[in-house]
Structure formats: structure tokens, C-alpha cells
Write an enzyme that holds these catalytic residues in place. Structure first.
Site, short mmCIF file in Angstrom:
data_model
loop_
_atom_site.label_atom_id
_atom_site.label_comp_id
_atom_site.label_asym_id
_atom_site.label_seq_id
_atom_site.Cartn_x
_atom_site.Cartn_y
_atom_site.Cartn_z
N ALA A 34 59.02 39.58 78.27
CA ALA A 34 57.76 39.22 78.92
C ALA A 34 56.74 40.32 78.65
O ALA A 34 57.11 41.48 78.49
CB ALA A 34 57.94 39.05 80.42
N ARG A 44 52.35 41.40 79.52
CA ARG A 44 51.11 41.06 80.22
C ARG A 44 50.03 40.72 79.20
O ARG A 44 49.73 41.51 78.31
CB ARG A 44 50.66 42.23 81.10
CG ARG A 44 51.59 42.46 82.28
CD ARG A 44 51.11 43.58 83.17
NE ARG A 44 50.10 43.12 84.11
CZ ARG A 44 49.93 43.64 85.32
NH1 ARG A 44 50.72 44.62 85.74
NH2 ARG A 44 49.01 43.20 86.12
N LYS A 52 72.86 49.63 76.49
CA LYS A 52 71.45 49.32 76.25
C LYS A 52 70.67 50.59 75.91
O LYS A 52 69.78 50.58 75.06
CB LYS A 52 70.83 48.64 77.48
CG LYS A 52 69.38 48.21 77.27
CD LYS A 52 68.84 47.46 78.47
CE LYS A 52 67.40 47.02 78.21
NZ LYS A 52 66.83 46.28 79.36
N ASN A 85 68.10 51.27 72.80
CA ASN A 85 66.71 51.68 73.06
C ASN A 85 66.40 53.05 72.47
O ASN A 85 65.28 53.29 72.01
CB ASN A 85 66.45 51.71 74.57
CG ASN A 85 66.31 50.33 75.17
OD1 ASN A 85 66.16 49.35 74.46
ND2 ASN A 85 66.39 50.24 76.48
N ASN A 93 63.31 52.18 70.12
CA ASN A 93 62.04 52.47 70.80
C ASN A 93 61.27 53.64 70.20
O ASN A 93 60.08 53.51 69.88
CB ASN A 93 62.28 52.68 72.29
CG ASN A 93 62.58 51.38 73.01
OD1 ASN A 93 63.24 50.51 72.48
ND2 ASN A 93 62.12 51.27 74.24
N GLU A 134 58.58 55.83 78.48
CA GLU A 134 59.84 56.05 79.21
C GLU A 134 60.84 56.86 78.39
O GLU A 134 62.00 56.97 78.79
CB GLU A 134 60.44 54.71 79.61
CG GLU A 134 59.65 53.99 80.68
CD GLU A 134 60.27 52.68 81.11
OE1 GLU A 134 60.43 52.48 82.33
OE2 GLU A 134 60.60 51.87 80.24
#
Length: 300
Positions: free
Chosen positions: A135, A137, A187, A191, A195, A269
Site C-alpha cells: 500500500a 499514499r 524479513k 529488507n 532497501n 528506517e
């Protein structure tokens, strides 16, 4: 261990769920939980309006502000770095909350929250969750459902005498697993490869495999991280290089969350992803030169 997969949700049970951190993932989960009594914890005390955009429809969401009602679940979907500062103001209301679940990227904040809860009277149970749902924004109020995935959930610490009835009280679209810390480490490894590299090269996930130089960098970084996992005796259910390449290919058109943060000039992050691995390595005198160099290049 996945023996209890599938004991996920009792559709006859309406749960009270508070969400703290109504970004893209929080909005998506609120949409999944729209048949529950879902509320938002917001600073201004006002209801929150969102639109969830799917391939076939646009659904309106209106979430009431939490008025200190009893909660079956308080779901934290803030950035990892904001976790403690977000929940500590709720200390006087913890007796009204049965379970807190951290649904976030990265690691390190889980232990910090567990330590903080241990100092509180009548502390809720601590649970962890991890999602492969996609998802993002589109603007302040609109969230696009970009890819269907799975949300796993389990306790921070398992005990042999814990009540298995809790497994029937999970929010819809979640699946119970008994080994969430291992799942989060799995995970984390992916990442920690994808990332930072997508952020460094300002590229979509698929380019890490298609571009020969990027792919070589991916392979070097993945091999280094896999070496740390072996040294720490942390399990990996697959070869990390192969898995990272497969996931980068399967999500070729995606922008990693770290790249999105970099492009929007937001803090990333990475301190809770690669930074967490560097801290673990340093604690045990293990070197991660590729990982350290990436963090320096990305200003972390």
C-alpha cells in the site's frame, strides 16, 4: 514451525481495535478490519477520513477517535523510531488495552517496548506482526492498495501454558504463527539487502537484478548478511542471495519503503534494519564492511 497456521479468525467475533499510526499500512489494515470496531489514536482527538483505492473500487473510511474505551488490540504502525514516543503517553490507559501488536519494519523497537512494558503495572500482552501487503499514499487522504499479501501475527514471547483461545481472537486477515521473532529476522534479512540498495541507486526493486553492477552489489551484501546470520545461529529458510533476487524480480515495479523515504526527504528506517544488524555484529566482534559502507553512503 507453522503448525497452527490457519487458526486465525472467528468471524462471529467483533473486536475493538485501536490503530496508532494511520499511514498507508495502517489505513489498509483499518479497511481489512472495517467489520470490527476500529478506532484511531490521534493527537487532535478528531475522527479521521481516508479513501482506500483498489483496482475495482474506492472505499470511504471514517475512523472514530479512541475515547479510552477497552481495546482488544492496539496496533502500532508508526515508523520504528517513533514507537516508544508514540506509546508512552498512553501509559495511564494501558489497563484498558488487552494486547499491543507492533506491525512495523525493522527490529530493535520490539525489545525496547517489551522493556518499557515490564516497568508498567497491568501491562498488555506484547504481540508482533509482519505483512507482505502493499500500500502507498497517493495523497494525504488516499491510500492505494498496491498488492495483496499476508499478515502474520504472534506473541513476542511464547510460553507453554499460554491460552490457545487467543488464537481465535485475532483481527481478520491475520494468521497466527508461533515463531514471530524468527519470521521478523527473515524479513529483516531481505529488507537489509533490497532497501538500502534501491535507495543508493534510486531504482525500483527489479533493477537490482537487471543491472549487472547492482546485481553484483546485491550478491555481495546478501552473502555478508547471510554470514552474520550463520554466525549468530539465526535461521534462514532459504539461500539469501537467491531469495533476494527472486523477491526483487517478483516486486520489480515496486519502490522500497526506504527509497520512498529518501525521495520524500524523510528519515529512513535503516537504523532499525541495517543499523540493527551492525549493532548485533559489533556486539559479537563480527565485521559487516559492505553494510557499514552502505549506511555511511546513505547518511545513516
Amino acid at each position: 514451525m507453522t503448525a497452527r497456521l490457519g487458526r486465525a479468525y472467528n468471524p462471529a467475533m467483533t473486536l475493538s481495535i485501536g490503530i496508532l499510526g494511520l499511514g498507508a499500512l495502517g489505513t489498509l489494515m483499518a479497511w481489512h478490519w472495517r467489520d470490527h470496531d476500529c478506532m484511531v489514536i490521534s493527537k487532535d482527538g478528531k475522527p479521521v477520513f481516508r479513501q482506500l483505492v483498489t483496482a475495482n473500487n474506492t472505499d470511504q473510511l471514517q475512523l472514530a477517535h479512541w475515547q479510552n474505551e477497552n481495546l482488544d488490540w492496539l496496533v502500532i504502525t508508526t515508523k520504528a523510531a517513533d514507537t516508544l514516543s508514540a506509546i508512552t503517553p498512553l501509559a495511564e490507559h494501558l489497563h484498558r488495552i488487552k494486547r499491543i501488536v507492533l506491525l512495523q519494519n525493522g527490529m530493535g523497537q520490539q525489545e525496547a517496548v517489551a522493556n518499557w512494558l515490564s516497568t508498567q503495572s497491568k501491562a498488555p500482552e506484547l504481540w508482533l506482526a509482519s505483512s507482505t501487503e502493499g500500500a502507498y499514499r497517493q495523497n494525504h487522504n488516499d491510500v492505494v492498495y498496491a498488492g495483496q499479501g499476508q499478515t502474520l501475527i504472534g506473541r513476542y514471547q511464547e510460553g507453554p501454558d499460554q491460552d490457545t483461545q487467543d488464537h481465535d481472537c485475532l483481527p481478520s486477515n491475520t494468521v497466527y504463527v508461533p515463531d514471530m521473532l524468527d519470521r521478523l529476522r527473515h524479513k529483516l534479512a531481505i529488507n537489509a539487502v533490497i532497501n538500502p540498495l534501491t535507495a543508493l541507486y534510486r531504482c525500483h526493486n527489479g533493477e537490482l537484478v537487471r543491472h549487472s553492477d547492482y546485481r553484483q552489489h546485491l550478491q555481495r551484501l546478501a552473502a555478508e548478511i547471510a554470514g552474520l546470520y550463520a554466525f549468530l545461529n539465526w535461521s534462514l529458510p532459504w539461500d539469501l542471495i537467491t531469495q533476494a533476487e527472486q523477491i526483487a524480480t517478483a516486486t520489480a515495479a515496486n519502490q522500497s519503503s526506504t527509497l520512498q523515504d529518501v525521495l520524500q526527504q524523510r528519515p529512513t528506517e535503516l537504523p532499525y534494519i541495517n543499523g540493527y544488524l551492525l549493532a548485533q555484529a559489533e556486539q559479537h566482534g563480527y565485521a559487516l564492511p559492505h553494510c557499514a559502507e552502505l549506511m555511511t553512503q546513505l547518511g545513516n
